[in-house]
Scaffold this active site. Structure first.
Site, PDB file in Angstrom:
ATOM      1  N   SER A  43      -1.736  -0.155   6.048  1.00  0.00           N
ATOM      2  CA  SER A  43      -2.349  -1.240   5.377  1.00  0.00           C
ATOM      3  C   SER A  43      -3.077  -0.853   3.893  1.00  0.00           C
ATOM      4  O   SER A  43      -2.787  -1.324   2.840  1.00  0.00           O
ATOM      5  CB  SER A  43      -3.348  -1.918   6.124  1.00  0.00           C
ATOM      6  OG  SER A  43      -4.417  -1.095   6.731  1.00  0.00           O
ATOM      7  N   GLU A  44      -3.729   0.518   3.864  1.00  0.00           N
ATOM      8  CA  GLU A  44      -3.968   1.024   2.777  1.00  0.00           C
ATOM      9  C   GLU A  44      -3.796   2.541   2.606  1.00  0.00           C
ATOM     10  O   GLU A  44      -4.037   3.198   3.712  1.00  0.00           O
ATOM     11  CB  GLU A  44      -5.502   1.099   2.351  1.00  0.00           C
ATOM     12  CG  GLU A  44      -5.824  -0.507   1.574  1.00  0.00           C
ATOM     13  CD  GLU A  44      -5.834  -1.717   2.699  1.00  0.00           C
ATOM     14  OE1 GLU A  44      -5.539  -2.903   2.071  1.00  0.00           O
ATOM     15  OE2 GLU A  44      -6.210  -1.629   3.894  1.00  0.00           O
ATOM     16  N   THR A  45      -3.601   2.946   1.383  1.00  0.00           N
ATOM     17  CA  THR A  45      -3.614   4.436   1.209  1.00  0.00           C
ATOM     18  C   THR A  45      -4.571   4.723   0.200  1.00  0.00           C
ATOM     19  O   THR A  45      -4.595   3.660  -0.782  1.00  0.00           O
ATOM     20  CB  THR A  45      -2.327   4.777   0.790  1.00  0.00           C
ATOM     21  OG1 THR A  45      -1.288   5.025   1.739  1.00  0.00           O
ATOM     22  CG2 THR A  45      -2.248   6.467   0.352  1.00  0.00           C
TER      23      THR A  45
END
Length: 259
Positions: A43-45
């Site tokens: 979902s996020e980096t």
């Protein structure tokens, strides 16, 4: 380049919300950061560079850069405090949402985030059709926040992702009063190529202000009931929200790129 994957808002592997944390000496191009985020398909980096005494932090979904992320901020603080600058107890991150402070308190990482201003909005047939259930209240901040009658509705929701893309708001946050915690929630982000966000910190910058006002209490214990599940210990502080959680390291890798 070192990359760490950390499960945030949990103390158990394969629970909470996994975030990839890239520790940089200097910034990569935006296209490269987007490509790494797509390759990770989490979902996020998060990408972080230290400048003077503070860290500059940016977050990317598999679709694009985003302005505020809770779990990846917690995961980033966890990496820095345990792998990069061991013994550090407080970090200030410079971000698109201003300066964000994270403080380590025993095994909890406390994040000081802005609360979103919530504006009541009408419940529409389009909203009901996309979600697959009828909320009892709806509000707009950055995200669409929908309140439901009980936790069983939240657990059973199977929204139509294509129809969610047509609703206002960046994400859809759904919440209800819970029996074992103050509230329960889920987060959906098909506009960001993330169907369900396992534990959404920025979503609780909507959820916590609502329940703080509704329950007339400043301290909120919140559970996100995705398949992975996650616990958040929250406090309302005026126009700020303190989000606290635990984290656990899953992996450390070397990304083979030139920069």
């Amino acid at each position: 380049m070192k990359q760490y994957i950390v499960d945030a808002f949990t103390d158990k592997l394969f629970c909470g919300n996994p975030a990839a944390i890239c520790i940089l000496d200097k910034w990569l191009s935006d296209d490269m950061m987007k490509n790494i985020a797509r390759e990770n398909n989490l979902s996020e980096t998060a990408f972080v560079v230290k400048e003077n005494q503070n860290y500059k932090l940016r977050w990317f979904t598999p679709a694009d850069e985003i302005d505020l992320v809770g779990h990846a901020t917690l995961a980033c603080a966890f990496v820095i405090m345990n792998e990069i600058e061991k013994g550090l107890k407080k970090i200030v991150f410079e971000t698109l949402s201003g300066d964000l402070t994270v403080t380590k308190n025993d095994d909890l990482y406390e994040m000081d985030f802005p609360a979103y201003q919530l504006t009541p909005v009408p419940i529409t047939h389009k909203m009901i059709d996309a979600i697959g259930a009828t909320p009892i209240e709806a509000y707009m901040g950055r995200d669409l926040l929908c309140i439901f009658e009980n936790e069983f509705v939240i657990k059973s929701l199977k929204p139509d992702m294509e129809k969610l893309k047509q609703l206002d708001g960046l994400l859809l946050q759904v919440t209800a009063k819970a029996t074992t915690t103050d509230c329960i929630s889920r987060s959906f982000a098909p506009k960001l190529n993330v169907y369900e966000d396992p534990v959404c910190g920025s979503g609780h910058c909507h959820i916590v202000p609502y329940w703080s006002d509704k329950l007339q209490k400043d301290t909120i214990v919140a559970y996100q009931c995705s398949d992975r599940g996650g616990m958040l210990y929250c406090k309302r502080n005026g126009d700020r929200v303190i989000l606290s959680g635990k984290a656990v390291l899953y992996s450390i890798a070397d990304i083979k790129i030139q920069y």
